[in-house]
Scaffold this active site. Structure first.
Site, mmCIF file in Angstrom:
data_model
loop_
_atom_site.group_PDB
_atom_site.id
_atom_site.type_symbol
_atom_site.label_atom_id
_atom_site.label_comp_id
_atom_site.label_asym_id
_atom_site.label_seq_id
_atom_site.Cartn_x
_atom_site.Cartn_y
_atom_site.Cartn_z
ATOM 1 N N LYS A 63 -2.780 -5.195 -3.820
ATOM 2 C CA LYS A 63 -2.164 -3.874 -3.701
ATOM 3 C C LYS A 63 -1.334 -3.485 -4.914
ATOM 4 O O LYS A 63 -1.860 -2.985 -5.888
ATOM 5 C CB LYS A 63 -1.372 -3.783 -2.406
ATOM 6 C CG LYS A 63 -2.270 -3.854 -1.161
ATOM 7 C CD LYS A 63 -1.566 -3.404 0.077
ATOM 8 C CE LYS A 63 -2.429 -3.584 1.327
ATOM 9 N NZ LYS A 63 -3.625 -2.750 1.335
ATOM 10 N N PHE A 120 -2.827 -9.611 9.945
ATOM 11 C CA PHE A 120 -3.787 -8.743 9.251
ATOM 12 C C PHE A 120 -3.935 -9.255 7.832
ATOM 13 O O PHE A 120 -3.009 -9.171 7.024
ATOM 14 C CB PHE A 120 -3.352 -7.281 9.230
ATOM 15 C CG PHE A 120 -4.396 -6.411 8.575
ATOM 16 C CD1 PHE A 120 -5.494 -5.965 9.294
ATOM 17 C CD2 PHE A 120 -4.307 -6.081 7.227
ATOM 18 C CE1 PHE A 120 -6.491 -5.199 8.686
ATOM 19 C CE2 PHE A 120 -5.293 -5.319 6.612
ATOM 20 C CZ PHE A 120 -6.382 -4.864 7.344
ATOM 21 N N ASP A 167 0.564 -14.838 2.303
ATOM 22 C CA ASP A 167 -0.129 -13.583 2.027
ATOM 23 C C ASP A 167 0.936 -12.525 1.747
ATOM 24 O O ASP A 167 1.510 -11.944 2.665
ATOM 25 C CB ASP A 167 -1.002 -13.184 3.222
ATOM 26 C CG ASP A 167 -1.738 -11.864 2.997
ATOM 27 O OD1 ASP A 167 -1.368 -11.118 2.070
ATOM 28 O OD2 ASP A 167 -2.668 -11.565 3.774
#
Length: 401
Positions: A255, A141, A226
């Site tokens: 984030k 994801f 990531d």
């Protein structure tokens, strides 16, 4: 109609149904706790998918944002501003890198990493134009843009959005032999999550990340980590890659970099790699804006002390010990994760992940399900041990027959 029901009905009527939120309407939050429009308090055990690593309303971050709001919030990259250089310099130092390319959302940062790798492949490695390939892992994801979902194996995220962007090779996560077999002379990068979050907090087998690092270095291929969910303290270290002593060629961050205050993301790498860009070839009006840089600078300063990483490590050990005890009763089939991050597989006979999440909500705890019977636990790193234990007690109660 109650306030909660009215708000949910209005949202259902006037917003696209691209999410299926739990039926709670949050009105305020502080630290690890949220309060809904009815005045009920809930322990946040999700932390905005790690965007709120430092908790709701963190005073240092709010003060940094308020101070910047009174000065300047946006200049666009047409001009310099007085927070930009410090942000890039200090974030690069935190990462042990040389250069930063700031963006806004995690998906934008992943797109930037993809573009960087391709451009590097053509300008530095000598891959024929249009032939660059990037290896990714199944069950990944990395976001929801058209290019990113083109290399997703989640049909729910991918279906009905074609035609898809070519240039990606998908291999099983954790399978070093499959990754090596997929490499060709045209491979420019391997893009991986050091821990797969959305897939259920999947930790790769020992030696996998270091093996990827060795393979990519030997084959002149970029290793892109990531760390949007796994990075910035969540796993007990600044980056999850550190658990195997690995330093990738490129970090993708987001984030928690914005502290839950503003969207901030970045690609961080060497001057040799990010130096492939020339003016006009890539950009963002809001990327690296003064408000984002002010908040991001405070996040970097907080991480530099190591206290949040240590807290995540210590409370994480306790979290996993307590969750491990639950596997003996039959309700919990497996627990995975690192630091204050866990994927908990619930035995299907006890309910789906959604059903367990709803039951926990009824007891004042907010988590989120993924992939059927799995729930994710990722509280803010500022959570107290007492509150963490209380939340785990509620999980135990829900799973008791």
């Amino acid at each position: 109609m109650a306030t909660t029901e009215r708000a949910i009905a209005s949202a259902e009527a006037h917003s696209a149904h691209n999410y299926h939120p739990l039926p709670v309407v949050v009105a305020s939050a502080d630290g690890a706790w949220m309060t809904d429009v009815e005045g009920r308090r809930f322990l946040d055990m999700l932390a905005g998918y790690s965007a709120l690593n430092f908790g709701h309303g963190n005073r240092r971050l709010i003060d940094a944002a308020k101070a910047q709001l009174d000065r300047v919030t946006l200049t666009s990259r047409a001009f310099h501003h007085d927070r930009f250089a410090d942000f890039c310099t200090q974030l690069a130092e935190l990462c042990g890198m040389e250069m930063v390319l700031p963006m806004n959302t995690g998906a934008e940062a992943v797109e930037t990493a993809v573009k960087t790798a391709r451009k590097w492949g053509y300008r530095r490695k000598g891959v024929p134009d249009g032939a660059a390939r990037i290896i990714v892992a199944a069950d990944n994801f990395h976001g929801r843009t058209t290019t990113i979902i083109s290399f997703s194996t989640d049909e729910e995220a991918r279906a009905d959005y074609g035609p898809y962007t070519p240039g990606f090779d998908i291999v099983p996560y954790g399978d070093l032999a499959a990754l090596e077999a997929a490499m060709t002379d045209n491979t420019v990068a391997v893009l991986l999550e050091p821990i797969q979050g959305e897939a259920g907090v999947l930790v790769p087998p020992p030696g996998y990340l270091s093996g990827v690092r060795e393979l990519t270095r030997d084959r002149n291929v970029l290793f892109i980590a990531d760390e949007i969910q796994s990075g910035l303290g969540r796993t007990g270290k600044t980056f999850a890659s550190e658990h195997e002593g690995v330093v990738p060629d490129m970090y993708v961050l987001g984030k928690a970099l914005g502290g839950g205050v503003v969207p901030v993301s970045a690609v961080v790498s060497s001057a040799e790699i990010l130096g492939v860009f020339r003016p006009g070839e890539h950009g963002s009006t809001f990327g690296g804006n003064p408000l984002a840089c002010a908040v991001g600078l405070e996040v970097v300063a907080m991480l530099r002390t190591g206290e949040y990483q240590q807290r995540a490590a210590e409370l994480g050990d306790h979290l996993h010990h307590e969750l491990g005890l639950m596997t003996t009763g039959g309700a919990v089939e497996a627990v995975r994760g690192r630091g204050l991050w866990a994927g908990v597989d619930i035995a299907p006979s006890y309910g789906t992940g959604r059903e367990i999440s709803e039951k926990l909500m009824g007891r004042g705890v907010l988590v989120k399900d993924t992939h059927g019977s799995t729930i994710r636990i990722a509280p803010p790193l500022v959570i107290s041990k007492e509150d963490l234990d209380w939340g785990l007690e509620q999980l135990g109660a829900v799973l008791t027959r």
